[in-house]
Design an enzyme around this catalytic site. Structure first.
Site, PDB file in Angstrom:
ATOM      1  CB  ILE A 107      52.902  94.127  19.513  1.00  0.00           C
ATOM      2  CG1 ILE A 107      53.136  94.540  20.972  1.00  0.00           C
ATOM      3  CG2 ILE A 107      53.450  92.724  19.248  1.00  0.00           C
ATOM      4  CD1 ILE A 107      52.329  93.763  21.991  1.00  0.00           C
ATOM      5  CB  ALA A 138      43.407  96.383  12.135  1.00  0.00           C
ATOM      6  CE1 TYR A 143      51.039  94.069   7.184  1.00  0.00           C
ATOM      7  CE2 TYR A 143      49.005  93.547   6.051  1.00  0.00           C
ATOM      8  CZ  TYR A 143      49.988  93.197   6.940  1.00  0.00           C
ATOM      9  OH  TYR A 143      49.938  91.989   7.579  1.00  0.00           O
TER      10      TYR A 143
END
Ligand SMILES: CC(C)(COP(=O)(O)OP(=O)(O)OC[C@H]1O[C@@H](n2cnc3c(N)ncnc32)[C@H](O)[C@@H]1OP(=O)(O)O)[C@@H](O)C(=O)NCCC(=O)NCCS
Length: 200
Positions: A107, A138, A143
Site C-alpha cells: 500500500i 521501513a 524510498y
C-alpha cells in the site's frame, strides 16, 4: 477528513512515542493542519488509499488504509519545512502513513507511485523531494527501492533541539508522455484503486 485525521494522529503518536492520551490533542492539531492544507489546493493534495480485504478478513468492507500529502510548487509548500530544507519550488511528498495492521502489502508503494504520477501531471518540475528520519528503516528502504537518493542529512547538532536526524532525499522523475507508463509493479491485487484525491 476524520478517518484521515485519526490515521495521521495515530502515526504521529507512534513515531514520537507519545502515550495514547496525547492522541486527542494530536487529532485537534492534525485536523487544523489538514483544513489549512486543503485551502491550498490545487497546489497541494492529500491522497488516501483504500483497502478491501477478502470475505474472511474484513467481510470485503473497504477501509481507509493509508494517506500521503503532496505539494506541487512554492504556493503549496509548507511555510516552515523540516531540515534539511528542500527547494521551495520543487514538488514534495510528506506525511505518508499506512495503518499498522495493513503494512507490508504494497500500500505504501502504491501511495508513493500515485504521488509521483500526480506530480508528473501537476508540475513541470521533475525533481521530487521528501524527508526520512535516519532511524526509520521501513520508509528508507521503500524510498531507496523507488529510486530516491540522500542529498543532505541533518547535522548531529539537531539532536540538541530534541529532534531526530533526517535525510533529505530526491528523485528525478522520468519525463513521460503518458502517465500510465509509470511503474506500478507490486502486489496490485490487494489494493482496490491505488489512491484518490480527497475532495474538499
Ligand atoms: C513506511 C510505510 C508507509 C510503508 O508502507 P507499507 O505499505 O508497509 O510498505 P509496502 O508494503 O508498500 O513496502 C514497500 C517497500 O518498503 C520497504 N519496507 C516496508 N516496510 C518495511 C519494513 N518493516 N522493514 C524493511 N523494509 C520495509 C520494502 O523495501 C518494501 O518492499 P518489499 O515488500 O518488496 O520488500 C509504513 O511502514 C508506515 O506507515 N510507517 C510509519 C509511518 C512512516 O514511517 N512514514 C514515513 C515517513 S518518512
Amino acid at each position: 477528513m476524520d478517518v484521515t485525521v485519526a490515521l495521521l494522529s495515530e502515526s504521529f503518536a507512534e513515531s514520537m512515542l507519545l502515550p495514547s492520551g496525547y492522541v486527542s490533542l494530536l487529532r485537534f492539531l492534525v485536523k487544523q493542519y489538514l483544513i489549512e492544507r486543503r485551502g491550498l489546493m490545487p497546489h497541494t493534495a492529500t491522497l488516501v488509499g483504500f483497502y478491501r480485504g477478502n470475505e474472511e478478513e474484513n467481510e470485503g468492507v473497504e477501509q481507509l488504509a493509508g494517506t500521503v500529502e503532496v505539494s506541487f510548487n512554492k504556493r503549496g509548500s509548507n511555510a516552515s519545512p523540516p531540515t534539511p530544507t528542500p527547494p521551495k519550488n520543487s514538488p514534495y511528498i510528506c506525511n505518508m502513513t499506512v495503518k499498522q495492521p495493513l503494512r507490508r502489502r504494497g500500500i505504501g508503494w502504491h501511495l508513493l507511485k500515485a504521488s509521483e504520477e500526480l506530480i508528473s501531471q501537476m508540475s513541470s518540475s521533475i525533481e521530487v523531494y521528501l524527508h526520512c528520519r535516519m532511524i526509520d528503516a521501513a520508509p528508507f528502504n521503500m524510498y531507496t527501492k523507488a529510486g530516491y537518493d540522500v542529498v543532505k542529512t541533518d547535522s548531529i547538532l539537531i539532536l540538541l533541539t530534541l529532534q531526530r536526524r533526517k535525510h533529505l532525499m530526491c528523485k528525478k522523475l522520468p519525463v513521460l508522455k503518458n502517465p500510465s507508463e509509470m511503474d506500478m509493479s507490486s502486489s496490485d491485487e490487494e489494493v482496490s484503486s491505488g489512491a484518490d484525491i480527497q475532495k474538499p
